[in-house]
Enzyme design. Structure first.
Site, PDB file in Angstrom:
ATOM      1  N   HIS A   1      39.097  23.216  39.260  1.00 44.32           N
ATOM      2  CA  HIS A   1      40.159  22.618  39.838  1.00 44.32           C
ATOM      3  C   HIS A   1      41.469  22.942  39.526  1.00 44.32           C
ATOM      4  O   HIS A   1      41.847  23.684  38.384  1.00 44.32           O
ATOM      5  CB  HIS A   1      39.791  21.179  39.316  1.00 44.32           C
ATOM      6  CG  HIS A   1      38.443  20.516  39.840  1.00 44.32           C
ATOM      7  ND1 HIS A   1      38.026  19.277  39.489  1.00 44.32           N
ATOM      8  CD2 HIS A   1      37.400  21.004  40.557  1.00 44.32           C
ATOM      9  CE1 HIS A   1      36.717  19.062  39.885  1.00 44.32           C
ATOM     10  NE2 HIS A   1      36.448  20.147  40.678  1.00 44.32           N
TER      11      HIS A   1
ATOM     12  N   ASP B   1      39.894  13.558  39.007  1.00 43.72           N
ATOM     13  CA  ASP B   1      39.049  12.890  39.884  1.00 43.72           C
ATOM     14  C   ASP B   1      38.197  13.678  40.573  1.00 43.72           C
ATOM     15  O   ASP B   1      38.159  14.289  41.705  1.00 43.72           O
ATOM     16  CB  ASP B   1      39.688  11.952  40.624  1.00 43.72           C
ATOM     17  CG  ASP B   1      38.556  10.743  41.203  1.00 43.72           C
ATOM     18  OD1 ASP B   1      37.460  11.219  41.139  1.00 43.72           O
ATOM     19  OD2 ASP B   1      39.009   9.891  41.512  1.00 43.72           O
ATOM     20  N   ASP B   2      36.805  14.088  39.961  1.00 45.04           N
ATOM     21  CA  ASP B   2      36.037  14.815  40.729  1.00 45.04           C
ATOM     22  C   ASP B   2      35.581  14.530  42.030  1.00 45.04           C
ATOM     23  O   ASP B   2      35.127  15.310  42.960  1.00 45.04           O
ATOM     24  CB  ASP B   2      34.671  15.320  39.763  1.00 45.04           C
ATOM     25  CG  ASP B   2      35.004  16.054  38.545  1.00 45.04           C
ATOM     26  OD1 ASP B   2      35.971  16.652  38.353  1.00 45.04           O
ATOM     27  OD2 ASP B   2      34.260  15.949  37.559  1.00 45.04           O
ATOM     28  N   THR B   3      35.626  13.267  42.317  1.00 44.40           N
ATOM     29  CA  THR B   3      34.914  12.886  43.478  1.00 44.40           C
ATOM     30  C   THR B   3      36.014  12.991  44.623  1.00 44.40           C
ATOM     31  O   THR B   3      35.544  12.807  45.865  1.00 44.40           O
ATOM     32  CB  THR B   3      34.751  11.123  43.584  1.00 44.40           C
ATOM     33  OG1 THR B   3      36.026  10.464  43.407  1.00 44.40           O
ATOM     34  CG2 THR B   3      33.867  10.833  42.214  1.00 44.40           C
TER      35      THR B   3
ATOM     36  N   GLN C   1      37.272  15.901  45.484  1.00 41.70           N
ATOM     37  CA  GLN C   1      37.518  17.308  46.025  1.00 41.70           C
ATOM     38  C   GLN C   1      37.663  17.472  47.396  1.00 41.70           C
ATOM     39  O   GLN C   1      37.292  16.624  47.967  1.00 41.70           O
ATOM     40  CB  GLN C   1      36.211  18.160  45.238  1.00 41.70           C
ATOM     41  CG  GLN C   1      35.859  17.983  43.928  1.00 41.70           C
ATOM     42  CD  GLN C   1      34.683  18.633  43.539  1.00 41.70           C
ATOM     43  OE1 GLN C   1      34.225  19.920  43.999  1.00 41.70           O
ATOM     44  NE2 GLN C   1      34.029  18.181  42.536  1.00 41.70           N
TER      45      GLN C   1
END
Length: 673
Positions: free
Chosen positions: A246, A321-323, A325
Site C-alpha cells: 500500500h 484501511d485495507d477495505t 483499496q
C-alpha cells in the site's frame, strides 16, 4: 505452559475422588489443508508422536518438525474418530484420548528437532517464572490511588490487569503474528511491526529489541525500488512475501527510524550495514549497505511517486484501511490519501529533527520536504476546513472523496486524516480544534470512534471505487468501522491537544475487562485478550446500511472482533505509558508529559526507570497554573519544556540531573495540569 520451551501440560482429577470416564478430543492439522491427514502417527506405550508427511509443504522447510502427546493416567487408550462415528462416519482429522480413571495429566510438546522435549516444572513454578518475566518486561508497572472512588479504583485495576495481558498479546504479534481467528500464517506486516512491537519496546525502554526490529525490516527493503513488501515471513519461510505494498508502507521505516534516533541518540545505527532483498526472487543480496543508504533510497522512492506537480504521495494499492483499496489501476496513480500525506509529513519532520546534528544538510532537506507537503496539504487536501479522506486528480483537478463536498460516495468524514493531522502537528491550532470537534460530532460512538460517519454502500459486491469495502459480506473489522487500532490513535490525538478526560475514558471503551461498565451495549466477550474491532451485531450489510444510526444511539449490541492479531496491544501500551502517563525517553533525557484528568490527583505509578525502582506521584494542578515542576527524591529539578503547538509541553530532564538511587526506591513527584 512451560516458560522456556514449547510444552503444555493439562492436569485433571476429581476433587471428590470420583472415577469419571473422560475423552479428550483435538483436531490435527499438520498438512497443507484441514482434513488432509498429511501426518504420521506413531504410538508407543503412553506416547503418541506426530510427524509431517514428506508430501507436505511444511516438511520441505521443517522435515524434523514433530509433536508428542504423553499421557499419565492409570487407564487410558489412544483412539481415532472411528470410535465416535464408526468406520463410515465423518472424517474430521480428530485424535482422541480416552481416560477411564479420570485423574492424571496430558503433556503436549512441539519441536523442530528430531524429538520433542517435554520438560516442564510444576504449575506454581512456571507461573512465577511468567510473572517475573512480564514484570521485568513492563518495568514493574502498577497504578494506585489511595483516595480514589470505587469506580476509579476499578478502572486502575483494569489497567493493572490488562497491561500484562496486552504485553502478552504484543509479544505474540512480535514473535509469531497469529490471531486466534486467523491461524494460517505468521508474517510481519511492515507497517504493523513498526507500530505494535516496535512502539511497545520503545515505550518500555527495550531499545535493543526495537533496534533489532528496525534492522530486520531494513533487510527486507527491495533493492530495485527502495520500497518494502506489504508483509514478509521469516525463518525458513523468508522467501514467502508479497511484491506489492500500500502507498503508506514506504513511510513507516523512516518514521520508526526517526523516532528511535530521537529517543536513543544511537546514531551508530545509521552506519550499520545490512543487505537488501531482491524483488524478483526474494533472495537477500550479497552486498550490504548502511542504514543511512537504505534510508536515502526509501526517500527517493517517496519523492518519485508523487501526484505530478504536488508533494502529495500517490495512493498506490491503498493505505492503512485495507477495505478502501482502489477498485481499478487508474485510481492508484490519480488518488492521494489525506492520511498517508499527513503521515509522510510527520516522518519527514521527525527525520529532520533527528538529523540536526548528525547531518545538518540532510536535516534541512527533510524539513524542507515536510514544509512543502504541508503547503500542498493546505492547498489541496483541506477544503472548507475539513481534510478529505482522499483526493482524485483523474479529471485534472482535485475532487474530494469522503468529505462534506463529496457528492459521489455520500460519505462525509474520515477519522484517519482528522486525527493524524493532530498527532503529527500538521494542523494549526484552530484546524486541530475543528478536527477534534468534527470527530466528536460525527464519528464518536458509545464503543469508540469510527473510521467513517457511515458505511460504504453495498450493492451485492459490485465494485466502483473501493475494492474490499464494496465486496465484503461481513459487517466486521474495518467494514464495521470501529477498528480498535484507530481508536487508540485517536487517544494519542487527544493527548496531543490536552483532551485529558476523553483520552482517559477512551482507554476503557476498548478494555475488555468488565467492558459493560464503560460500554453499556457491549455484548459479553473474553476479558483477557485484545479485540481488533467492536462489531455492531447486524445480520448483514443491508441491515447495517439501513440501521447504522442504532450504533450511535447504543440500541444494538456490539461484540468483539478478531482476537490478538493486530499491532493494537503494543500501541495501546505505548499510548498509556508514553502518552497519557507521560513517561518516555528522549536522547539522554527522561521526558515527562502526562495528560491526566483532575480526578486522578495523587495517582501513583510504580515503574522502573532505566533499571532503577521508582514511584511516580502525579500532582494535578488547576488549569490556571502556569508552571510544571518535577521533584526527584525531594529535590526540585529544573526542566526544559518540550514544544507543543496545542498546549504546554512536557518536561525534558537530563538523566544526569535525575541522579536516581540504585538500591532504594526513587520518589518522583510530578506537578502537571
Amino acid at each position: 505452559t512451560a516458560f522456556s520451551g514449547a510444552t503444555l501440560r493439562l492436569k485433571f482429577s476429581s476433587m471428590k475422588d470420583r472415577k469419571y470416564n473422560v475423552v479428550f478430543v483435538t483436531q490435527l492439522v499438520m498438512g497443507n489443508e484441514e482434513l488432509a491427514h498429511d501426518y504420521i502417527c506413531e504410538i508407543e506405550d503412553n506416547r503418541a508422536r506426530l510427524r509431517l508427511a514428506d508430501s507436505t509443504f511444511a516438511y520441505s522447510h521443517y522435515p524434523d518438525l514433530n509433536y508428542k502427546i504423553e499421557v499419565s493416567a492409570t487407564k487410558f487408550e489412544f483412539l481415532d474418530e472411528k470410535w465416535l462415528f464408526g468406520s463410515d462416519g465423518y472424517e474430521e482429522g480428530l485424535f482422541l484420548i480416552r481416560v477411564t480413571d479420570a485423574s492424571g495429566s496430558l503433556t503436549i510438546s512441539g519441536s523442530i528437532e528430531n524429538d520433542a522435549q517435554s520438560t516442564i516444572e510444576d504449575y506454581d513454578t512456571e507461573k512465577q517464572r511468567f510473572k517475573k518475566k512480564y514484570q521485568e518486561l513492563l518495568n514493574g508497572f502498577e497504578l494506585s490511588l489511595k483516595s480514589a472512588s470505587a469506580s476509579v479504583r476499578s478502572e486502575l485495576e483494569k489497567l493493572n490487569l490488562i497491561a500484562y495481558w496486552y504485553a502478552h498479546d504484543a509479544l505474540i504479534h512480535y514473535a509469531s503474528p497469529h490471531g486466534l481467528e486467523q491461524f494460517g500464517g505468521a508474517a510481519w506486516g511492515t507497517r504493523d511491526v513498526l507500530q505494535g512491537p516496535f512502539e511497545f519496546f520503545m515505550a518500555t525502554h527495550k531499545f535493543f529489541q526495537a533496534k533489532d526490529v528496525l534492522l530486520n525490516v531494513f533487510r527486507h527493503q527491495f533493492l530495485e525500488t527502495g520500497n518494502w513488501p506489504q508483509w514478509f515471513m521469516f525463518d525458513r519461510y523468508s522467501k514467502i512475501q508479497t511484491h506489492e505494498a500500500h502507498g503508506d508502507i514506504i513511510v513507516w521505516p523512516m518514521r520508526a527510524l526517526a523516532n528511535y534516533l530521537l529517543a536513543t541518540g544511537d546514531y551508530d545505527l545509521l552506519d550499520n550495514k545490512v543487505c537488501y532483498t531482491q524483488n524478483t526472487n526474494f533472495e537477500y543480496t550479497m552486498s550490504q549497505h548502511s542504514i543511512y543508504e537504505h534510508l536515502r533510497l526509501e526517500i527517493k522512492h517517496i519523492l518519485d511517486n508523487l501526484i505530478p506537480g504536488t508533494h502529495l504521495s500517490v495512493y498506490g494499492d491503498g493505505d492503512w484501511d485495507d477495505t478502501l483499496q482502489p477498485a481499478n489501476a487508474e485510481l492508484r496513480q490519480s488518488m492521494t490519501s489525506g492520511w498517508t500525506t499527513a503521515l509522510t509529513f510527520e516522518a519527514f519532520f521527525l527525520l529532520g529533527e533527528a538529523l540536526r546534528e548528525y547531518d545538518p544538510d540532510y536535516s534541512r532537506f527533510s524539513l524542507d520536504k515536510a514544509s512543502k507537503i504541508k503547503e500542498d496539504y493546505e492547498k489541496y487536501v483541506i477544503q472548507d476546513g475539513i481534510p478529505a479522506g482522499f483526493l482524485d486528480f483523474s479529471a485534472g483537478y482535485p475532487r474530494p472523496m469522503i468529505h462534506p463536498n463529496d457528492n459521489v460516495t455520500k460519505i462525509k468524514y474520515r477519522l484517519l486524516p482528522l486525527q493524524r493531522g493532530i498527532i503529527s502537528e500538521l494542523f494549526e491550532p484552530s484546524q486541530a480544534a475543528l478536527a477534534f470537534k468534527t470527530i466528536m460530532d460525527n464519528l464518536d460512538h458509545p464503543d469508540g470512534v469510527r473510521l467513517m460517519n457511515t458505511t460504504v454502500p453495498y450493492q451485492g459486491g459490485k465494485n466502483t471505487y473501493f475494492k474490499r469495502a464494496e465486496t465484503a459480506a461481513n459487517f466486521g473489522r474495518e467494514i464495521g468501522l470501529q477498528y480498535v487500532h484507530a481508536h487508540i490513535r485517536f487517544l494519542e490525538a487527544c493527548w496531543r491537544i490536552g483532551e485529558k478526560e476523553r483520552a482517559w475514558r477512551g482507554l476503557f471503551q476498548i478494555n475488555p475487562i468488565n467492558i459493560q461498565e464503560a460500554v453499556a451495549n457491549a455484548d459479553y466477550r473474553q476479558a483477557n485478550t485484545y479485540f481488533s474491532s467492536s462489531d455492531a451485531n447486524f445480520m448483514n450489510r443491508y441491515q447495517a446500511m439501513a440501521e447504522f444510526a442504532k450504533i450511535h444511539e447504543g440500541k444494538i449490541k456490539v461484540k468483539g472482533g478478531w482476537r490478538i492479531y493486530s499491532s493494537g496491544p503494543g500501541i495501546y501500551l505505548n499510548i498509556l505509558l508514553g502518552r497519557i502517563l507521560g513517561i518516555s525517553a528522549s536522547a539522554g533525557s527522561l521526558l515527562i508529559d502526562p495528560q491526566l484528568p483532575e480526578m486522578l490527583d495523587g495517582l501513583e505509578l510504580k515503574y522502573n526507570l532505566f533499571g532503577k525502582k521508582a514511584r511516580l506521584i502525579y500532582r494535578i494542578a488547576s488549569q490556571s497554573a502556569k508552571k510544571k515542576q518535577i521533584r526527584v527524591n525531594g529535590k526540585l529539578i529544573d526542566c526544559e519544556l518540550t514544544a507543543n503547538k496545542y498546549r504546554l509541553g512536557g518536561c525534558h530532564i537530563p538523566l544526569s540531573d535525575l541522579n536516581l538511587h540504585q538500591e532504594t526506591e526513587n520518589l518522583i513527584e510530578i506537578l502537571c495540569f
